[in-house]
Motif scaffolding. Structure first.
Motif, PDB file in Angstrom:
ATOM      1  N   PHE A 111      43.649  46.625  40.226  1.00  0.00           N
ATOM      2  CA  PHE A 111      44.768  47.112  41.035  1.00  0.00           C
ATOM      3  C   PHE A 111      44.293  48.126  42.066  1.00  0.00           C
ATOM      4  N   THR A 112      43.433  49.043  41.646  1.00  0.00           N
ATOM      5  CA  THR A 112      42.911  50.064  42.556  1.00  0.00           C
ATOM      6  C   THR A 112      42.102  49.429  43.678  1.00  0.00           C
ATOM      7  N   ILE A 113      41.257  48.454  43.322  1.00  0.00           N
ATOM      8  CA  ILE A 113      40.468  47.743  44.328  1.00  0.00           C
ATOM      9  C   ILE A 113      41.382  47.011  45.297  1.00  0.00           C
ATOM     10  N   LEU A 114      42.386  46.363  44.754  1.00  0.00           N
ATOM     11  CA  LEU A 114      43.299  45.567  45.576  1.00  0.00           C
ATOM     12  C   LEU A 114      44.024  46.432  46.592  1.00  0.00           C
ATOM     13  N   LEU A 115      44.504  47.585  46.154  1.00  0.00           N
ATOM     14  CA  LEU A 115      45.229  48.461  47.072  1.00  0.00           C
ATOM     15  C   LEU A 115      44.343  48.968  48.204  1.00  0.00           C
ATOM     16  N   ARG A 116      43.057  49.154  47.904  1.00  0.00           N
ATOM     17  CA  ARG A 116      42.129  49.627  48.933  1.00  0.00           C
ATOM     18  C   ARG A 116      42.045  48.650  50.097  1.00  0.00           C
ATOM     19  N   HIS A 117      42.241  47.377  49.796  1.00  0.00           N
ATOM     20  CA  HIS A 117      42.046  46.355  50.814  1.00  0.00           C
ATOM     21  C   HIS A 117      43.348  45.653  51.206  1.00  0.00           C
ATOM     22  N   SER A 118      44.487  46.192  50.759  1.00  0.00           N
ATOM     23  CA  SER A 118      45.779  45.621  51.130  1.00  0.00           C
ATOM     24  C   SER A 118      46.323  46.312  52.365  1.00  0.00           C
ATOM     25  N   ALA A 119      47.107  45.599  53.124  1.00  0.00           N
ATOM     26  CA  ALA A 119      47.684  46.166  54.341  1.00  0.00           C
ATOM     27  C   ALA A 119      48.573  47.355  53.994  1.00  0.00           C
ATOM     28  N   ALA A 120      48.267  48.497  54.583  1.00  0.00           N
ATOM     29  CA  ALA A 120      49.054  49.729  54.399  1.00  0.00           C
ATOM     30  C   ALA A 120      49.167  50.120  52.928  1.00  0.00           C
ATOM     31  N   GLY A 121      48.242  49.648  52.099  1.00  0.00           N
ATOM     32  CA  GLY A 121      48.249  50.008  50.690  1.00  0.00           C
ATOM     33  C   GLY A 121      49.418  49.463  49.911  1.00  0.00           C
ATOM     34  N   ALA A 122      50.040  48.391  50.423  1.00  0.00           N
ATOM     35  CA  ALA A 122      51.211  47.829  49.752  1.00  0.00           C
ATOM     36  C   ALA A 122      50.789  46.739  48.772  1.00  0.00           C
ATOM     37  N   GLY A 123      51.537  46.606  47.699  1.00  0.00           N
ATOM     38  CA  GLY A 123      51.264  45.558  46.725  1.00  0.00           C
ATOM     39  C   GLY A 123      51.746  44.213  47.225  1.00  0.00           C
ATOM     40  N   PRO A 124      51.136  43.109  46.762  1.00  0.00           N
ATOM     41  CA  PRO A 124      51.535  41.774  47.204  1.00  0.00           C
ATOM     42  C   PRO A 124      52.877  41.363  46.628  1.00  0.00           C
ATOM     43  N   ALA A 125      53.581  40.487  47.332  1.00  0.00           N
ATOM     44  CA  ALA A 125      54.861  39.984  46.845  1.00  0.00           C
ATOM     45  C   ALA A 125      54.673  38.863  45.834  1.00  0.00           C
ATOM     46  N   CYS A 126      53.596  38.077  46.006  1.00  0.00           N
ATOM     47  CA  CYS A 126      53.407  36.906  45.144  1.00  0.00           C
ATOM     48  C   CYS A 126      51.915  36.681  44.913  1.00  0.00           C
ATOM     49  N   VAL A 127      51.517  36.607  43.639  1.00  0.00           N
ATOM     50  CA  VAL A 127      50.112  36.387  43.312  1.00  0.00           C
ATOM     51  C   VAL A 127      49.994  35.224  42.335  1.00  0.00           C
ATOM     52  N   ALA A 128      48.790  34.680  42.241  1.00  0.00           N
ATOM     53  CA  ALA A 128      48.490  33.631  41.270  1.00  0.00           C
ATOM     54  C   ALA A 128      47.321  34.079  40.409  1.00  0.00           C
ATOM     55  N   PHE A 129      47.380  33.702  39.143  1.00  0.00           N
ATOM     56  CA  PHE A 129      46.247  33.958  38.249  1.00  0.00           C
ATOM     57  C   PHE A 129      45.785  32.612  37.718  1.00  0.00           C
ATOM     58  N   VAL A 130      44.558  32.243  38.043  1.00  0.00           N
ATOM     59  CA  VAL A 130      44.007  30.949  37.659  1.00  0.00           C
ATOM     60  C   VAL A 130      43.194  31.098  36.380  1.00  0.00           C
ATOM     61  N   GLY A 131      43.631  30.399  35.333  1.00  0.00           N
ATOM     62  CA  GLY A 131      42.977  30.512  34.036  1.00  0.00           C
ATOM     63  C   GLY A 131      43.579  31.614  33.195  1.00  0.00           C
ATOM     64  N   SER A 132      44.910  31.657  33.147  1.00  0.00           N
ATOM     65  CA  SER A 132      45.623  32.765  32.494  1.00  0.00           C
ATOM     66  C   SER A 132      45.525  32.726  30.977  1.00  0.00           C
ATOM     67  N   GLY A 133      45.400  31.538  30.385  1.00  0.00           N
ATOM     68  CA  GLY A 133      45.182  31.443  28.947  1.00  0.00           C
ATOM     69  C   GLY A 133      46.418  31.740  28.113  1.00  0.00           C
ATOM     70  N   PRO A 134      46.250  31.723  26.785  1.00  0.00           N
ATOM     71  CA  PRO A 134      47.384  31.926  25.884  1.00  0.00           C
ATOM     72  C   PRO A 134      47.856  33.374  25.794  1.00  0.00           C
ATOM     73  N   LEU A 135      47.015  34.307  26.260  1.00  0.00           N
ATOM     74  CA  LEU A 135      47.361  35.728  26.202  1.00  0.00           C
ATOM     75  C   LEU A 135      47.101  36.329  27.580  1.00  0.00           C
ATOM     76  N   PRO A 136      48.031  36.156  28.518  1.00  0.00           N
ATOM     77  CA  PRO A 136      47.812  36.548  29.921  1.00  0.00           C
ATOM     78  C   PRO A 136      47.967  38.056  30.140  1.00  0.00           C
ATOM     79  N   LEU A 137      47.069  38.810  29.539  1.00  0.00           N
ATOM     80  CA  LEU A 137      47.213  40.263  29.542  1.00  0.00           C
ATOM     81  C   LEU A 137      47.086  40.861  30.940  1.00  0.00           C
ATOM     82  N   THR A 138      46.220  40.303  31.770  1.00  0.00           N
ATOM     83  CA  THR A 138      46.076  40.861  33.120  1.00  0.00           C
ATOM     84  C   THR A 138      47.390  40.764  33.882  1.00  0.00           C
ATOM     85  N   SER A 139      48.001  39.591  33.877  1.00  0.00           N
ATOM     86  CA  SER A 139      49.273  39.421  34.581  1.00  0.00           C
ATOM     87  C   SER A 139      50.341  40.346  34.005  1.00  0.00           C
ATOM     88  N   ILE A 140      50.396  40.433  32.686  1.00  0.00           N
ATOM     89  CA  ILE A 140      51.413  41.264  32.035  1.00  0.00           C
ATOM     90  C   ILE A 140      51.214  42.742  32.370  1.00  0.00           C
TER      91      ILE A 140
END
Length: 318
Positions: A111-140
């Protein structure tokens, strides 16, 4: 290869020999003990380890070991996802998973890395996680702790994994509206990929270099111009546990930064942006695209880490 690296490789091969004899890699005292021993063996920095210079026998063992680690990780996550799904409030009990604290740190880092490189430090509206698995802890964790308005689309090829994962969030009034699960091979997903501002690629999607590059090339072909790709990789001896993604593998992307944690967070994180000029991504990667993608020989610097743990950072400046 020095004495330290030779001893490490010898130890890893010994552990592999024991792991390969198990009839099943489902969680058990012996399975857990050996994989813990393997992780602890591979955690210390080993900067002089070069996988390309290892013998073919050791390289074959590494390939098999990565697949065994992936199988064991999937079984471990399925076990705990089933357990959590049987509880009244699964998301209130995520700490039952033994490596939950690692996911908290890794998600905070990403999240910290992402904000550094996002426009105006804003979070994305829609993301995808490829290979989320049975316990998608990152997304959660990202959805609950860091991106409270973002919609998450989780992709996994295994219908059972998605069934277990969706059960964890279906009773949550917030996440059930923001988290979706798609059972499909990501190589079959095309135009939908343009909808995502950020795509996360799990470490075990593409179990070897060839498979990994095939997935990355597919994502590059269909992602929106300027979209962010977050790739999980491995560094040093941790490459015995997960596939290694080098900057040069990201053809058609501008590599922004590569982060190598040196604590109990095992995965490295590569953040890249799809080139905004389509003509660049179509060039042979020996040409201009290659010049835009610094390789792993880039200088490494020490940087402040927002998680208060050691971190090696490679900065890639366009």
């Amino acid at each position: 290869m020095g004495c330290q690296e030779e001893l490490l490789v010898e130890k890893v091969c010994e552990i592999y020999d024991k792991i390969s004899r198990f009839e099943t890699l489902k969680p058990s005292k012996d399975v857990n003990m050996l994989f813990t021993q393997l992780v602890l063996t591979c955690m210390p920095p080993c900067p002089n380890l070069d996988f390309t210079k290892l013998s073919k026998t050791v390289q074959d063992i590494r390939s098999k070991l990565i697949r065994l680690c992936g199988e064991a990780e999937g079984l471990l996550e399925s076990h705990f996802s089933t357990l959590l799904g049987s509880l009244d409030n699964p998301l209130d009990n995520l700490n039952l998973f033994p490596y939950f604290s690692n996911y908290l740190k890794l998600s905070h880092l990403e999240f910290t890395i992402l904000l550094r490189h996002s426009a105006a430090g804003a979070g994305p509206a829609c993301v995808a996680f490829v290979g989320s698995g049975p316990l998608p802890l990152t997304s959660i964790v990202l959805a609950k702790n860091h991106l409270p308005t973002t919609t998450f689309h989780n992709y996994d090829i295994d219908p059972l994994a998605n069934s277990l994962a969706s059960r964890l969030v279906e009773t949550d009034p917030d996440l059930s509206k923001r988290m979706f699960f798609h059972t499909t091979n990501i190589l079959d997903v095309t135009t939908e990929l343009k909808d995502y501002e950020v795509i996360f690629l799990a470490a075990l999607v593409g179990m070897d270099k060839e498979e990994k590059i095939k997935v990355i090339d597919h994502l590059e072909k269909y992602m929106a111009l300027g979209a962010i790709l977050m790739v999980r990789s491995a560094h040093g001896a941790r490459g015995f546990l997960y596939p290694v993604v080098d900057s040069c593998d990201l053809r058609g992307f501008e590599v922004l930064s590569v982060f190598h944690p040196t604590d109990e967070v095992i995965n490295s994180v590569v953040i890249a942006r799809k080139l905004k000029f389509p003509m660049q991504s179509s060039l042979d990667h020996e040409g201009l695209a290659h010049l835009l993608l610094p390789c792993k020989c880039s200088d490494q610097i020490r940087a402040f880490c927002p998680l208060n743990h050691e971190l090696a950072v490679e900065e890639h400046l366009s």
